[in-house]
Scaffold this motif. Sequence first.
Motif, PDB file in Angstrom:
ATOM      1  N   ARG A 108      36.657  54.342  33.169  1.00  0.00           N
ATOM      2  CA  ARG A 108      37.110  55.741  33.123  1.00  0.00           C
ATOM      3  C   ARG A 108      36.077  56.672  33.742  1.00  0.00           C
ATOM      4  O   ARG A 108      36.421  57.628  34.433  1.00  0.00           O
ATOM      5  N   ARG A 109      34.814  56.381  33.507  1.00  0.00           N
ATOM      6  CA  ARG A 109      33.755  57.242  34.044  1.00  0.00           C
ATOM      7  C   ARG A 109      33.778  57.253  35.564  1.00  0.00           C
ATOM      8  O   ARG A 109      33.557  58.281  36.193  1.00  0.00           O
ATOM      9  N   TRP A 110      34.037  56.077  36.173  1.00  0.00           N
ATOM     10  CA  TRP A 110      34.022  55.966  37.626  1.00  0.00           C
ATOM     11  C   TRP A 110      35.396  56.173  38.249  1.00  0.00           C
ATOM     12  O   TRP A 110      35.528  56.140  39.480  1.00  0.00           O
ATOM     13  N   GLY A 111      36.421  56.378  37.446  1.00  0.00           N
ATOM     14  CA  GLY A 111      37.761  56.602  37.970  1.00  0.00           C
ATOM     15  C   GLY A 111      38.400  55.340  38.516  1.00  0.00           C
ATOM     16  O   GLY A 111      39.172  55.403  39.480  1.00  0.00           O
ATOM     17  N   TRP A 112      38.114  54.192  37.889  1.00  0.00           N
ATOM     18  CA  TRP A 112      38.667  52.918  38.338  1.00  0.00           C
ATOM     19  C   TRP A 112      39.612  52.369  37.282  1.00  0.00           C
ATOM     20  O   TRP A 112      39.435  52.589  36.078  1.00  0.00           O
ATOM     21  N   ASP A 113      40.612  51.624  37.722  1.00  0.00           N
ATOM     22  CA  ASP A 113      41.563  51.015  36.799  1.00  0.00           C
ATOM     23  C   ASP A 113      40.926  49.832  36.090  1.00  0.00           C
ATOM     24  O   ASP A 113      40.029  49.158  36.622  1.00  0.00           O
ATOM     25  N   TYR A 114      41.431  49.590  34.875  1.00  0.00           N
ATOM     26  CA  TYR A 114      40.921  48.486  34.057  1.00  0.00           C
ATOM     27  C   TYR A 114      42.098  47.640  33.574  1.00  0.00           C
ATOM     28  O   TYR A 114      43.118  48.171  33.113  1.00  0.00           O
ATOM     29  N   LEU A 115      41.960  46.327  33.684  1.00  0.00           N
ATOM     30  CA  LEU A 115      42.985  45.386  33.242  1.00  0.00           C
ATOM     31  C   LEU A 115      42.382  44.429  32.217  1.00  0.00           C
ATOM     32  O   LEU A 115      41.343  43.815  32.463  1.00  0.00           O
ATOM     33  N   LEU A 116      43.068  44.317  31.071  1.00  0.00           N
ATOM     34  CA  LEU A 116      42.690  43.342  30.047  1.00  0.00           C
ATOM     35  C   LEU A 116      43.804  42.310  29.947  1.00  0.00           C
ATOM     36  O   LEU A 116      44.940  42.635  29.588  1.00  0.00           O
ATOM     37  N   HIS A 117      43.491  41.081  30.300  1.00  0.00           N
ATOM     38  CA  HIS A 117      44.483  39.989  30.270  1.00  0.00           C
ATOM     39  C   HIS A 117      43.893  38.837  29.483  1.00  0.00           C
ATOM     40  O   HIS A 117      42.928  38.192  29.914  1.00  0.00           O
ATOM     41  N   THR A 118      44.461  38.555  28.292  1.00  0.00           N
ATOM     42  CA  THR A 118      43.933  37.508  27.426  1.00  0.00           C
ATOM     43  C   THR A 118      45.081  36.662  26.886  1.00  0.00           C
ATOM     44  O   THR A 118      46.253  37.043  26.960  1.00  0.00           O
ATOM     45  N   GLY A 119      44.716  35.528  26.303  1.00  0.00           N
ATOM     46  CA  GLY A 119      45.684  34.659  25.661  1.00  0.00           C
ATOM     47  C   GLY A 119      46.085  33.451  26.468  1.00  0.00           C
ATOM     48  O   GLY A 119      46.688  32.522  25.934  1.00  0.00           O
ATOM     49  N   GLU A 120      45.771  33.435  27.768  1.00  0.00           N
ATOM     50  CA  GLU A 120      46.127  32.294  28.608  1.00  0.00           C
ATOM     51  C   GLU A 120      45.219  31.106  28.269  1.00  0.00           C
ATOM     52  O   GLU A 120      43.999  31.230  28.255  1.00  0.00           O
ATOM     53  N   GLU A 121      45.811  29.956  28.007  1.00  0.00           N
ATOM     54  CA  GLU A 121      45.051  28.757  27.727  1.00  0.00           C
ATOM     55  C   GLU A 121      44.672  28.007  29.006  1.00  0.00           C
ATOM     56  O   GLU A 121      43.866  27.089  28.979  1.00  0.00           O
ATOM     57  N   ASP A 122      45.276  28.405  30.117  1.00  0.00           N
ATOM     58  CA  ASP A 122      44.993  27.740  31.393  1.00  0.00           C
ATOM     59  C   ASP A 122      43.595  28.116  31.865  1.00  0.00           C
ATOM     60  O   ASP A 122      43.184  29.275  31.808  1.00  0.00           O
ATOM     61  N   ALA A 123      42.843  27.117  32.350  1.00  0.00           N
ATOM     62  CA  ALA A 123      41.488  27.367  32.854  1.00  0.00           C
ATOM     63  C   ALA A 123      41.500  28.177  34.135  1.00  0.00           C
ATOM     64  O   ALA A 123      40.474  28.731  34.528  1.00  0.00           O
ATOM     65  N   CYS A 124      42.658  28.235  34.814  1.00  0.00           N
ATOM     66  CA  CYS A 124      42.771  28.958  36.080  1.00  0.00           C
ATOM     67  C   CYS A 124      43.390  30.339  35.907  1.00  0.00           C
ATOM     68  O   CYS A 124      43.931  30.900  36.870  1.00  0.00           O
ATOM     69  N   SER A 125      43.353  30.900  34.708  1.00  0.00           N
ATOM     70  CA  SER A 125      44.003  32.197  34.473  1.00  0.00           C
ATOM     71  C   SER A 125      43.385  33.297  35.329  1.00  0.00           C
ATOM     72  O   SER A 125      44.092  34.176  35.826  1.00  0.00           O
TER      73      SER A 125
END
Length: 305
Positions: A126-143
């Motif tokens: 937020r300070r730098w005006g950049w988007d943030y994505l939180l993606h969790t829960g995937e059990e795949d090692a290649c998530s």
Amino acid sequence: MSWKSRRRHEATSFYAGDSLEMDRRSYSFVFQRKQRSSLVQFIKGRSYSLWTITSAVICSFLLYQSLSRSESNDGGYDTAPISVWNHNHYASKDSSFRERNLLIAQVGQSRPFAEVASRPNRAYARRWGWDYLLHTGEEDACSTVQVLNHILTHQEEKGQARAPYDAVLFLSPDAIITDQDYQFLALLPTEKLVAANIANSKVFVWNLNHVHSLDLARQWLESGEGSFASCDMESLWAAIETTVAGEIANTIQPLQLSETAGLVEPRLIKFLPQNAEQSFPETMGLLEGIADSVCYRYYPTCEVL
């Protein structure tokens, strides 16, 4: 006895009896009041004790549920995949200091770690005006590589999207940005594909505008398909050697990373060491301490989210 003396005696007896009756009533009133006061105090004491016992039982039940859930799920809560976006690209009015647009993506399996680490990381975005994505829960090692391919495919299909990204800073669920004043695009020159360390894939920066960006991302994902495969940095290095055999030095920007200390470049990002032998509550306490210290140092950036 004369009639005057008799009248005086009767009056004295009358007032004495009346006074005695009043004393009895006053004593009875005081006694009843003391009884009521004692009863009220007794009820209050019982109510307080009952409230204390009820609160203790509820807290114990919630603590038992939390510990059971963390033990049965390897420190995680709900394992269903989630994606949470924080769009800050147009939040900052003064964008003169920014030439490229960065997406900060925190991707991994452990949601409890990510929820703790996301607090200072979202404040940084937020300070730098950049988007943030939180993606969790995937059990795949290649998530992480799957998210990278999704972003590249989406931007290629949409062309000039709402906020076309130039690069992505990938963070593991336990990675915390400790230096909120540092611009992480400085880690990746515009001519390089990736800023990374071959020994660790917890933190790396990917250049979405590189000529080989989409092809190498797809090859990296394909190299991780299989029962014993994994999308680690060695797989990416192998794909780069196959695609751009004589341009490895011009493709990779080495990233200084210490696995034992859990640091990326001197105190820019901190994460949990891979060989840390600690229980889940101890690890969570350590991670919360790091996040709280960053938020305290840059107060009130974490409080306005």
